[in-house]
Design an enzyme around this catalytic site. Structure first.
Site, PDB file in Angstrom:
ATOM      1  N   HIS A  72      -0.382  12.148 -28.979  1.00  0.00           N
ATOM      2  CA  HIS A  72      -0.565  10.762 -28.520  1.00  0.00           C
ATOM      3  C   HIS A  72      -1.159   9.890 -29.619  1.00  0.00           C
ATOM      4  O   HIS A  72      -0.795   8.723 -29.763  1.00  0.00           O
ATOM      5  CB  HIS A  72      -1.492  10.721 -27.302  1.00  0.00           C
ATOM      6  N   LYS A  84       2.657  11.238 -11.647  1.00  0.00           N
ATOM      7  CA  LYS A  84       1.903  10.317 -12.512  1.00  0.00           C
ATOM      8  C   LYS A  84       2.710   9.031 -12.640  1.00  0.00           C
ATOM      9  O   LYS A  84       3.870   9.056 -13.067  1.00  0.00           O
ATOM     10  CB  LYS A  84       1.675  10.923 -13.897  1.00  0.00           C
ATOM     11  N   LYS A  90       6.574  23.250 -14.022  1.00  0.00           N
ATOM     12  CA  LYS A  90       5.713  22.078 -13.812  1.00  0.00           C
ATOM     13  C   LYS A  90       5.255  22.007 -12.349  1.00  0.00           C
ATOM     14  O   LYS A  90       4.084  21.739 -12.068  1.00  0.00           O
ATOM     15  CB  LYS A  90       6.430  20.791 -14.227  1.00  0.00           C
ATOM     16  N   ARG A 145       0.815  -1.234   0.000  1.00  0.00           N
ATOM     17  CA  ARG A 145       0.000   0.000   0.000  1.00  0.00           C
ATOM     18  C   ARG A 145       0.842   1.275   0.000  1.00  0.00           C
ATOM     19  O   ARG A 145       0.381   2.335   0.408  1.00  0.00           O
ATOM     20  CB  ARG A 145      -0.978   0.038   1.178  1.00  0.00           C
ATOM     21  N   ARG A 186      -4.054  21.312 -14.598  1.00  0.00           N
ATOM     22  CA  ARG A 186      -2.946  20.427 -14.974  1.00  0.00           C
ATOM     23  C   ARG A 186      -3.022  19.973 -16.430  1.00  0.00           C
ATOM     24  O   ARG A 186      -1.994  19.662 -17.036  1.00  0.00           O
ATOM     25  CB  ARG A 186      -2.893  19.199 -14.037  1.00  0.00           C
ATOM     26  N   GLU A 246       9.106  18.628 -24.761  1.00  0.00           N
ATOM     27  CA  GLU A 246       8.441  18.934 -23.487  1.00  0.00           C
ATOM     28  C   GLU A 246       8.959  20.266 -22.917  1.00  0.00           C
ATOM     29  O   GLU A 246       8.243  20.975 -22.216  1.00  0.00           O
ATOM     30  CB  GLU A 246       8.658  17.803 -22.469  1.00  0.00           C
ATOM     31  N   HIS A 282       8.076   9.899 -28.519  1.00  0.00           N
ATOM     32  CA  HIS A 282       7.019  10.691 -27.891  1.00  0.00           C
ATOM     33  C   HIS A 282       7.176  12.188 -28.216  1.00  0.00           C
ATOM     34  O   HIS A 282       6.219  12.843 -28.651  1.00  0.00           O
ATOM     35  CB  HIS A 282       7.059  10.453 -26.379  1.00  0.00           C
ATOM     36  N   ASN A 325      -0.815  18.952 -21.106  1.00  0.00           N
ATOM     37  CA  ASN A 325      -1.069  18.065 -22.248  1.00  0.00           C
ATOM     38  C   ASN A 325      -1.048  18.827 -23.565  1.00  0.00           C
ATOM     39  O   ASN A 325      -1.453  18.286 -24.600  1.00  0.00           O
ATOM     40  CB  ASN A 325      -2.423  17.356 -22.083  1.00  0.00           C
ATOM     41  N   HIS A 339      -0.406  17.148 -26.886  1.00  0.00           N
ATOM     42  CA  HIS A 339      -0.546  15.701 -26.684  1.00  0.00           C
ATOM     43  C   HIS A 339      -1.845  15.134 -27.260  1.00  0.00           C
ATOM     44  O   HIS A 339      -1.940  13.931 -27.454  1.00  0.00           O
ATOM     45  CB  HIS A 339      -0.454  15.353 -25.192  1.00  0.00           C
ATOM     46  N   GLU A 351      -5.098  16.568 -11.756  1.00  0.00           N
ATOM     47  CA  GLU A 351      -5.603  16.901 -13.093  1.00  0.00           C
ATOM     48  C   GLU A 351      -7.127  17.016 -13.127  1.00  0.00           C
ATOM     49  O   GLU A 351      -7.811  16.348 -13.896  1.00  0.00           O
ATOM     50  CB  GLU A 351      -5.111  15.868 -14.124  1.00  0.00           C
TER      51      GLU A 351
END
Ligand code: GLY
Length: 360
Positions: free
Chosen positions: A251, A142, A226, A120, A240, A184, A263, A244, A247, A236
């Site tokens: 993506h 993330k 960031k 956990r 946030r 990025e 990427h 993206n 993206h 998000e």
């Protein structure tokens, strides 16, 4: 060593930016771990940096283990996660133990997910060695893996205890990956800081030439931008999503290319697409569109791709997490340094834009 704080109440953590690994044990002491430590890395990074990191940790008195995963996005799955769980059980890791992710985005995402879920939750430290990870994925919590062909479908928000960035690790990065990671960095300039954007544009040669001072400044500003976004919207729920930018299209191109394109290359084309949509909607001026294309080309990033089916790319955009009631969420530039978010369901606008950035 420069320290940047990400303030998230009890989940707050520092990001250290430096140019060697010497400070690791001091940072560990500040965290005060008293258990076992496992460095998780991949087959690419292992040969450069695993031994120096292990030596530093052992010399500092930690009971240190290592686990090497096969490099590549295709290994970012639950099978790899299970293998690491078995390794940790075998080595009798407990709640006081720590995992260090030494590597790029894939290593960080997998290790973070294991740390979030093993018993956990155990201590997790990010030591990013690629530009993509130093500029983006190591900050913000993330974590996760791909599932049944869907990118990052299973995961958790789980913040690291600290992030340790040694900019000199970029010296072993293949040039294509370095250029790709720059997407990025450009993204951060466009979404939040026109001065930083100009700094990048002016210093492209020094960045690609791995000038240590320029790399350190770049890492500090990247992480500050960031970090500020994460502080306002950790999970998000709104702001946030500006991270993206590029993206939504990016993506889908990445997935349609079967991950043969990197990427950052896909995000680069996606950013140009977002600028073109914003131009069509009268949100941004033509000069900004051209300026961004010039910067990306100077870095050696693509502003167009070829050989992909435009309709398939369009369809793939709806498989992403960036949709609501059939509408696609786009982050669009108002100018360099400021973006807005909007849902768009104008198929012809999006398809026409895709045709401008993709030749079939
Ligand atoms: N890479 C986007 C984010 O961390 O939210």
């Amino acid at each position: 060593m420069v320290k940047i704080n990400v303030n998230l109440q009890e989940r707050s953590y520092p990001i250290y930016v430096t140019s060697d690994f010497d400070g690791i044990s001091k940072c560990m002491t500040a965290l005060n771990p008293d258990g076992k430590v496992a460095v998780i890395t991949d087959t690419n990074v292992e040969k450069f940096y695993l031994q120096p990191c292990m030596d530093i940790l052992r010399n500092a008195g930690y009971e240190t283990y290592s686990y090497v995963i096969k490099s590549g996005e295709e290994n970012k799955n639950l099978d790899t996660v299970k293998d690491i769980y078995r390794f940790l059980i075998e080595a009798k890791f407990d709640r006081r133990s720590s995992l260090i992710a030494l590597g790029g985005g894939v290593t960080g995402d997998i290790t973070g997910f294991v740390a979030a879920t093993f018993l956990r939750g155990i201590n997790f430290i990010q030591m990013p060695t690629t530009l993509l990870a130093q500029a983006d994925s190591s900050v913000g919590g993330k974590t996760g893996v791909d599932f049944d062909g869907y990118k990052n479908m299973i995961g958790a928000f789980y913040q690291p205890k600290f992030v340790y960035i040694n900019v000199n690790t970029l010296k072993s990065l293949p040039e294509r990956q370095l250029r790709s990671g720059m997407a990025e960095v450009v993204k951060h300039g466009v979404i939040a800081d026109a001065n930083f954007y100009d700094f990048i544009d002016y210093n492209v040669n020094k960045i690609l030439g791995l000038d240590e001072d320029v790399l350190q400044h770049m890492a500090i500003v990247n992480c500050s931008i960031k970090g500020k976004v994460i502080e306002k919207d950790e999970k998000e729920n709104g702001l946030r999503s500006i991270l993206n930018f590029g993206h939504t299209i990016g993506h889908a191109i990445e997935s349609e290319s079967g991950f043969s394109l990197y990427h950052g290359e896909c995000v680069s084309v996606g950013m140009v697409g977002a600028f073109k949509i914003a131009k069509q909607l009268g949100i941004v001026d033509e000069g900004s569109v051209e300026k961004v294309k010039e910067t990306l080309q100077k870095i050696g990033l693509p502003v167009k791709v070829s050989g992909l089916d435009v309709r398939e790319v369009y369809n793939k955009m709806f498989h992403d997490k960036k949709t609501r009631q059939g509408k696609l969420l786009f982050v669009l530039p108002k100018r360099i340094g400021e973006v807005v978010q909007c849902f768009i369901d104008d198929e012809s606008l999006i398809m026409n834009t895709l045709r401008e950035v993709i030749t079939e």
